[in-house]
Design a protein around this motif. Structure first.
Motif, mmCIF file in Angstrom:
data_model
loop_
_atom_site.group_PDB
_atom_site.id
_atom_site.type_symbol
_atom_site.label_atom_id
_atom_site.label_comp_id
_atom_site.label_asym_id
_atom_site.label_seq_id
_atom_site.Cartn_x
_atom_site.Cartn_y
_atom_site.Cartn_z
ATOM 1 N N LYS A 52 0.826 -1.212 0.000
ATOM 2 C CA LYS A 52 0.000 0.000 0.000
ATOM 3 C C LYS A 52 0.862 1.266 0.000
ATOM 4 C CE LYS A 52 -4.066 1.845 2.399
ATOM 5 N NZ LYS A 52 -4.974 1.657 3.564
ATOM 6 N N GLN A 53 2.001 1.191 0.676
ATOM 7 C CA GLN A 53 2.909 2.336 0.733
ATOM 8 C C GLN A 53 3.744 2.456 -0.544
ATOM 9 O OE1 GLN A 53 5.272 1.908 4.260
ATOM 10 N NE2 GLN A 53 3.568 2.314 5.653
ATOM 11 N N CYS A 54 4.216 1.315 -1.073
ATOM 12 C CA CYS A 54 5.148 1.340 -2.200
ATOM 13 C C CYS A 54 4.454 1.376 -3.562
ATOM 14 C CB CYS A 54 6.076 0.128 -2.140
ATOM 15 S SG CYS A 54 7.086 0.085 -0.647
ATOM 16 N N ASN A 55 3.392 0.623 -3.705
ATOM 17 C CA ASN A 55 2.684 0.557 -4.983
ATOM 18 C C ASN A 55 1.196 0.313 -4.710
ATOM 19 O OD1 ASN A 55 1.828 0.256 -7.601
ATOM 20 N ND2 ASN A 55 3.333 -1.320 -8.154
ATOM 21 N N PRO A 56 0.445 1.359 -4.358
ATOM 22 C CA PRO A 56 -0.951 1.219 -3.930
ATOM 23 C C PRO A 56 -1.852 0.516 -4.940
ATOM 24 C CG PRO A 56 -0.142 3.435 -3.505
ATOM 25 C CD PRO A 56 0.890 2.759 -4.327
ATOM 26 N N LYS A 57 -1.509 0.577 -6.240
ATOM 27 C CA LYS A 57 -2.366 -0.047 -7.244
ATOM 28 C C LYS A 57 -2.432 -1.568 -7.079
ATOM 29 C CE LYS A 57 -2.047 3.461 -10.873
ATOM 30 N NZ LYS A 57 -1.725 3.738 -12.294
ATOM 31 N N LEU A 58 -1.394 -2.134 -6.472
ATOM 32 C CA LEU A 58 -1.376 -3.593 -6.267
ATOM 33 C C LEU A 58 -2.476 -4.056 -5.315
ATOM 34 C CD1 LEU A 58 2.480 -4.244 -5.916
ATOM 35 C CD2 LEU A 58 1.011 -4.893 -7.846
ATOM 36 N N VAL A 59 -2.921 -3.153 -4.438
ATOM 37 C CA VAL A 59 -3.880 -3.564 -3.404
ATOM 38 C C VAL A 59 -5.092 -2.630 -3.346
ATOM 39 C CG1 VAL A 59 -2.200 -4.772 -1.952
ATOM 40 C CG2 VAL A 59 -2.500 -2.300 -1.677
#
Length: 522
Positions: A489-496
């Protein structure tokens, strides 16, 4: 035939005719089987895979034709016993025992209560009663044991040394064969200060316990903060009247502590009161959300249960729910609902999931039925399965249960046995004639020095509970999944950003007990 016996047979016949009537009363004796006002009756499309079999008028007539001859057989049996039995028969006891033996043939959860067992049974859902403080799994009449699935914190059983997994084989010298679950529970109860003498089997060894009965103020929930990760662990033992209020207070603390995640433990939770499950759903779901519908044996919706208040828990907090094969009934309703709405609730503006809920553990029990306790004559009662419940989208859990998103099997290491192995074999220093640390640096070993094992104090329930959580693989898996979710969520929010994407990301990056593909490299 005596006049008294004729009256008895006439009474049995009359009652049987009443039972054949198509009307049936609800718990409050106000709702009829079919409502007279057609506008009030709710119909839905029936999914034959999930719904109970519908009884047609022709089938009903066939059932009546089948029952009438057997009523005559019942009368014959009573008459012959009265006329020819060498032993005098107590017909009140005779009929009650016959009904008790017959009711399990209706279904696995139906039962007959005598006047005494009915009065005692009604105490068990109040949240405060006199007993020994254990949760148990249901048994069949022919079973010899009753399994303990949980022990209430600091209750009489906990203080006496009983543990989850123990199997009760005797209560006060009486074996459990031919006793229903409710009857055994009633025997475990009694006046405050009296002793319940139990024989149990633990690891194939018989043990005896004397447990002093006391008022059980059942704290149905307990909460811990896993401080290093700021994750709140909430264990819910049963769905009784105080449960929703207790959980609400704990969720408010999680909000105030700005929790990174919540672990809701529903393992070994046998269910409880249906209304409590609905109230619990209100703590997590938007106001007005459909929790479940109940249908009678004609496939007609009798009641719809919806949440009545706004949710308490911050929707940004990921929730991981622990379930196992003892998670049943009301516990399955809550777990199934949160899993369902987690898939469905999408913010129309951001296109992100509004609720992130995942199930971890084992397949649940699969109890999708509702029982009514119906008072009948002579102070007795029937516990009868009258309805099946369905989650939103007409989903039934009956005999199917709920499948976890992450399959994680419990892995229990027997600590006492492992300590014994470690002391004797599990390290170099346990070997005879080993080179000591002193000899490594040229010093002579101190042969006179004897290892004195520190005396271990008996651990409190709180210490044992914290130790159990620390050693719990399913809890640790949930902690790791929450940490992985927050990292993404912090590094790549689109993943989650949606539940579907989150589930895919977590499964790709964290292996559980699900089988993965392996190809041999030539």
């Amino acid at each position: 035939m005596t006049h008294k016996l004729k009256l008895l047979i006439l009474y049995i016949f009359t009652i049987s005719l009443v039972l054949l009537n198509k009307s049936a009363l609800s718990k409050n004796n106000q709702l009829t089987f079919f409502k007279k006002n057609k506008k009030e009756t709710k119909y839905i499309e029936i999914n034959q895979k999930n719904d109970p079999e519908i009884t047609t008028p022709e089938q009903s007539k066939d059932k009546k034709k089948e029952i009438y001859p057997w009523l005559g057989t019942v009368a014959e049996v009573v008459s012959l016993i009265e006329q020819k039995s060498f032993r005098d028969v107590d017909f009140a006891d005779f009929i009650q025992e016959a009904l008790k033996a017959a009711m399990p043939h209706v279904d696995a959860h139906s039962a007959f209560f005598s006047k005494e067992s009915y009065q005692e049974t009604m105490e068990s859902t109040s949240g405060k009663f006199s007993g020994i403080g254990v949760s148990v799994m249901s048994k069949a009449l022919e079973d010899d044991t009753l399994s303990i699935i949980d022990v209430i914190q600091n209750g009489p059983a906990d203080k006496a040394g009983l543990k989850a997994g123990d199997k009760i084989i005797q209560v006060s010298g009486e074996s459990l064969r031919s006793l229903s679950t409710d009857e055994v529970i009633n025997k475990l109860k009694g006046e405050v200060g009296t002793d319940a003498e139990l024989k149990v089997v633990r690891d194939k060894k018989p043990l005896e316990f004397k447990v002093k009965r006391d008022i059980i103020k059942d704290q149905s929930s307990i909460c811990y903060n896993i401080t290093d990760q700021n994750i709140y662990y909430l264990s819910l033992k049963i769905f009784n009247e105080p449960a929703a209020k207790q959980v609400k207070e704990l969720l408010e603390k999680a909000n105030a502590g700005k929790a990174n995640g919540l672990i809701l433990d529903l393992r070994r939770n046998p269910g409880g009161i249906l209304d409590s499950a609905v109230d619990m759903g209100s703590l997590f779901l938007p106001k007005g959300s459909l929790v479940l519908t109940t249908k009678n044996n004609a496939g007609i919706v009798t009641t719809e249960y919806k949440t009545k208040t706004n949710p308490v828990l911050n929707s940004n907090i990921p929730i991981f729910i622990l379930i196992d094969n003892f998670t049943a009934s009301a516990a399955e309703i809550l777990a199934g609902n949160l899993q369902y709405y987690s898939k469905k609730l999408i913010d129309p503006k951001t296109k992100k999931s509004s609720l992130m809920v995942f199930l971890v553990g084992m397949h649940s029990f699969g109890k999708g039925s509702v029982q009514e306790v119906i008072p009948i004559s002579n102070g007795c009662a029937l516990k009868l399965t009258t309805l099946l419940y369905f989650l939103p989208d007409n989903i039934s859990t009956q005999a199917k249960g709920i499948e976890p998103d992450f399959l994680v099997k419990p892995k229990i290491i027997p600590s006492e046995e492992m300590q014994w192995v470690e002391d004797l074999y599990g390290k170099e220093s346990s070997l005879k004639y080993h080179i000591t640390p002193e000899e490594v640096f040229g010093k002579a070993p101190d042969k006179k020095a004897k290892k004195v094992k520190p005396e271990e104090k008996e651990k409190t329930w709180e210490e044992r509970q914290k130790e159990a959580i620390n050693n719990d693989v399913q809890v640790k898996t949930s902690v790791n999944l929450i940490n992985l979710f927050n990292f993404a969520k912090q590094c790549n929010p689109k993943l989650v950003e949606t539940r579907e994407k989150t589930l895919s990301f977590l499964k790709q990056n964290y292996l559980t007990d699900e089988l993965f593909n392996i190809n041999k490299v030539e």
